[in-house]
Design a protein around this motif. Structure first.
Motif, PDB file in Angstrom:
ATOM      1  N   ASN A 170       0.820  -1.200   0.000  1.00 42.20           N
ATOM      2  CA  ASN A 170       0.000   0.000   0.000  1.00 42.20           C
ATOM      3  C   ASN A 170       0.861   1.260   0.000  1.00 42.20           C
ATOM      4  O   ASN A 170       0.735   2.123  -0.879  1.00 42.20           O
ATOM      5  N   LEU A 171       1.753   1.388   0.970  1.00 44.45           N
ATOM      6  CA  LEU A 171       2.574   2.597   1.061  1.00 44.45           C
ATOM      7  C   LEU A 171       3.606   2.663  -0.053  1.00 44.45           C
ATOM      8  O   LEU A 171       3.914   3.749  -0.565  1.00 44.45           O
ATOM      9  N   GLY A 172       4.174   1.508  -0.431  1.00 44.57           N
ATOM     10  CA  GLY A 172       5.188   1.518  -1.481  1.00 44.57           C
ATOM     11  C   GLY A 172       4.658   2.089  -2.777  1.00 44.57           C
ATOM     12  O   GLY A 172       5.286   2.964  -3.396  1.00 44.57           O
ATOM     13  N   THR A 173       3.487   1.610  -3.220  1.00 42.37           N
ATOM     14  CA  THR A 173       2.916   2.102  -4.469  1.00 42.37           C
ATOM     15  C   THR A 173       2.337   3.509  -4.308  1.00 42.37           C
ATOM     16  O   THR A 173       2.469   4.350  -5.201  1.00 42.37           O
ATOM     17  N   ASP A 174       1.714   3.777  -3.178  1.00 45.16           N
ATOM     18  CA  ASP A 174       1.063   5.070  -2.955  1.00 45.16           C
ATOM     19  C   ASP A 174       2.076   6.211  -2.956  1.00 45.16           C
ATOM     20  O   ASP A 174       1.904   7.224  -3.644  1.00 45.16           O
ATOM     21  N   ILE A 175       3.169   6.056  -2.200  1.00 40.58           N
ATOM     22  CA  ILE A 175       4.160   7.119  -2.128  1.00 40.58           C
ATOM     23  C   ILE A 175       4.904   7.268  -3.457  1.00 40.58           C
ATOM     24  O   ILE A 175       5.236   8.383  -3.874  1.00 40.58           O
ATOM     25  N   ALA A 176       5.162   6.153  -4.135  1.00 37.53           N
ATOM     26  CA  ALA A 176       5.814   6.227  -5.445  1.00 37.53           C
ATOM     27  C   ALA A 176       4.956   7.024  -6.431  1.00 37.53           C
ATOM     28  O   ALA A 176       5.475   7.839  -7.213  1.00 37.53           O
ATOM     29  N   MET A 177       3.641   6.819  -6.389  1.00 40.39           N
ATOM     30  CA  MET A 177       2.746   7.561  -7.278  1.00 40.39           C
ATOM     31  C   MET A 177       2.689   9.033  -6.894  1.00 40.39           C
ATOM     32  O   MET A 177       2.640   9.912  -7.756  1.00 40.39           O
ATOM     33  N   GLU A 178       2.690   9.308  -5.587  1.00 35.71           N
ATOM     34  CA  GLU A 178       2.671  10.698  -5.137  1.00 35.71           C
ATOM     35  C   GLU A 178       3.948  11.423  -5.524  1.00 35.71           C
ATOM     36  O   GLU A 178       3.937  12.621  -5.820  1.00 35.71           O
ATOM     37  N   ARG A 179       5.061  10.706  -5.530  1.00 31.89           N
ATOM     38  CA  ARG A 179       6.317  11.308  -5.968  1.00 31.89           C
ATOM     39  C   ARG A 179       6.289  11.591  -7.471  1.00 31.89           C
ATOM     40  O   ARG A 179       6.774  12.615  -7.937  1.00 31.89           O
ATOM     41  N   SER A 180       5.691  10.665  -8.202  1.00 31.29           N
ATOM     42  CA  SER A 180       5.664  10.786  -9.651  1.00 31.29           C
ATOM     43  C   SER A 180       4.709  11.877 -10.135  1.00 31.29           C
ATOM     44  O   SER A 180       5.024  12.609 -11.081  1.00 31.29           O
ATOM     45  N   ASP A 181       3.531  11.988  -9.495  1.00 27.28           N
ATOM     46  CA  ASP A 181       2.550  12.975  -9.986  1.00 27.28           C
ATOM     47  C   ASP A 181       2.748  14.367  -9.403  1.00 27.28           C
ATOM     48  O   ASP A 181       1.953  15.267  -9.659  1.00 27.28           O
ATOM     49  N   GLY A 182       3.795  14.548  -8.614  1.00 24.08           N
ATOM     50  CA  GLY A 182       4.113  15.877  -8.098  1.00 24.08           C
ATOM     51  C   GLY A 182       3.515  16.202  -6.755  1.00 24.08           C
ATOM     52  O   GLY A 182       3.721  17.304  -6.228  1.00 24.08           O
ATOM     53  N   THR A 183       2.775  15.239  -6.148  1.00 24.94           N
ATOM     54  CA  THR A 183       2.155  15.496  -4.846  1.00 24.94           C
ATOM     55  C   THR A 183       3.211  15.788  -3.783  1.00 24.94           C
ATOM     56  O   THR A 183       3.064  16.726  -2.985  1.00 24.94           O
ATOM     57  N   LEU A 184       4.282  14.997  -3.748  1.00 26.09           N
ATOM     58  CA  LEU A 184       5.334  15.217  -2.750  1.00 26.09           C
ATOM     59  C   LEU A 184       6.016  16.566  -2.964  1.00 26.09           C
ATOM     60  O   LEU A 184       6.371  17.242  -1.996  1.00 26.09           O
ATOM     61  N   LYS A 185       6.191  16.941  -4.204  1.00 30.99           N
ATOM     62  CA  LYS A 185       6.824  18.235  -4.487  1.00 30.99           C
ATOM     63  C   LYS A 185       5.960  19.383  -3.972  1.00 30.99           C
ATOM     64  O   LYS A 185       6.463  20.344  -3.383  1.00 30.99           O
ATOM     65  N   ARG A 186       4.640  19.249  -4.188  1.00 30.01           N
ATOM     66  CA  ARG A 186       3.732  20.283  -3.695  1.00 30.01           C
ATOM     67  C   ARG A 186       3.707  20.322  -2.179  1.00 30.01           C
ATOM     68  O   ARG A 186       3.692  21.401  -1.566  1.00 30.01           O
ATOM     69  N   LEU A 187       3.700  19.152  -1.542  1.00 29.07           N
ATOM     70  CA  LEU A 187       3.720  19.109  -0.085  1.00 29.07           C
ATOM     71  C   LEU A 187       5.019  19.690   0.460  1.00 29.07           C
ATOM     72  O   LEU A 187       5.037  20.300   1.534  1.00 29.07           O
ATOM     73  N   GLY A 188       6.119  19.489  -0.292  1.00 29.49           N
ATOM     74  CA  GLY A 188       7.401  20.043   0.137  1.00 29.49           C
ATOM     75  C   GLY A 188       7.405  21.554   0.146  1.00 29.49           C
ATOM     76  O   GLY A 188       8.232  22.174   0.831  1.00 29.49           O
ATOM     77  N   GLY A 189       6.494  22.168  -0.616  1.00 35.24           N
ATOM     78  CA  GLY A 189       6.401  23.616  -0.639  1.00 35.24           C
ATOM     79  C   GLY A 189       5.437  24.183   0.379  1.00 35.24           C
ATOM     80  O   GLY A 189       5.198  25.393   0.410  1.00 35.24           O
ATOM     81  N   THR A 190       4.872  23.325   1.229  1.00 35.77           N
ATOM     82  CA  THR A 190       3.949  23.751   2.279  1.00 35.77           C
ATOM     83  C   THR A 190       4.645  23.646   3.637  1.00 35.77           C
ATOM     84  O   THR A 190       5.714  23.034   3.757  1.00 35.77           O
TER      85      THR A 190
END
Length: 287
Positions: free
Chosen positions: A98-118
């Motif tokens: 669950n977490l492996g695929t979920d976080i990988a997708m969030e990294r790929s679609d830019g979610t982590l990048k956006r969260l990094g700017g908050t």
């Protein structure tokens, strides 16, 4: 004077911790809602162990009880035999897959990048993910036990000591699985490849760790390979809870070896934390 100078720093530190925990609690609610809105996640992680328990229990019930006497008496039902492995598989799926695929997708679609700017702290993000894993895993586990008991007549343990063993194996297993899920999320190069990279190794582990096949029937060399990984130890710990004591005789060494299970899971937990600390970033270094 010195005490006065230290007071603001102490209050600021307490404020920072409190803010991190509050944001983490809010993330748990958000992550859990998102989890239950994803149909593919619901099927392949939440309902998968229940479905597989049902399939194996129905398909193999004509083979009689597991561990029955020569005259056909005694032993345990197929559902009771498969239950510990399905619980262990559910723990692994809830955390690693669950977490492996979920976080990988969030990294790929830019979610982590956006969260990094908050202002969201990384720890709050981790709390949200791990809290979601714990909440959904507990619901999955409750459903699995209910189906096993009421649909297939599996007798659940009555001894408090058994449930104490269940509690620490579960908590240590889910913590290890969640940490490893965060660590393994770095392997896929994109969100599209996440399932292809993560799911096959997990599926192989289920076959060699005593989930779908009786562990004692595997070749010695394959048992040794499986013993390297945490799923084997989670399944073995759960068998010690839900199977009769006589079944320990077919385990490696003829004992449940719960001390070995605890040590193995702790090693994987610490190793996973180290990998997370060294590799997790809001975005890839090569972005």
């Amino acid at each position: 004077m010195t005490a006065a100078l230290r007071a603001p720093a102490t209050r600021a530190s307490s404020f920072g911790i409190g803010r991190t925990l509050r944001l983490g609690a809010a993330r748990i609610g958000y992550e859990t809602k998102v989890y239950f809105r994803q149909s593919d996640t619901l099927f392949f992680t939440f309902l998968f162990p229940v479905i597989m328990l049902t399939i194996f229990s129905v398909a193999f019930q004509g083979m009689g009880n597991i561990g029955a006497n020569p005259d056909g008496s005694g032993g345990i039902s197929q559902a009771a035999g498969y239950l510990p492995g399905m619980i262990a598989a559910g723990i692994l799926l809830s955390g690693v897959q669950n977490l492996g695929t979920d976080i990988a997708m969030e990294r790929s679609d830019g979610t982590l990048k956006r969260l990094g700017g908050t202002p969201l702290p990384v720890l709050s993000y981790f709390f949200g993910k791990m809290g979601q894993v714990l909440a959904t895993s507990l619901l999955q586990l409750a459903l699995l036990l209910l189906v096993a008991h009421f649909a297939f007549g599996v007798d659940l343990p009555t001894e408090p000591a058994k449930w104490m063993t269940f509690a620490w194996v579960y908590l240590l297993g889910i913590a290890t699985s969640a940490v490893l899920g965060i660590a393994i999320s770095r392997l896929p190069r994109s969100g599209k490849s996440a399932t292809a990279v993560i799911i096959p190794p997990i599926l192989i582990l289920q076959f060699i760790s005593g989930v779908y096949l009786q562990f004692a029937l595997l070749p010695d060399w394959l048992q040794s390979v499986a013993s390297i990984f945490p799923l084997k130890w989670m399944a073995q710990g759960m068998r010690s809870v839900f199977l009769p004591e006589s079944f320990a005789a077919v385990e490696p060494g003829g004992v449940w070896n719960l001390a070995g299970a605890a040590i193995a899971l702790l090693i994987w937990l610490v190793g996973g934390l180290v990998i997370c600390r060294l590799t997790f970033r809001w975005i890839r270094k090569d972005s």
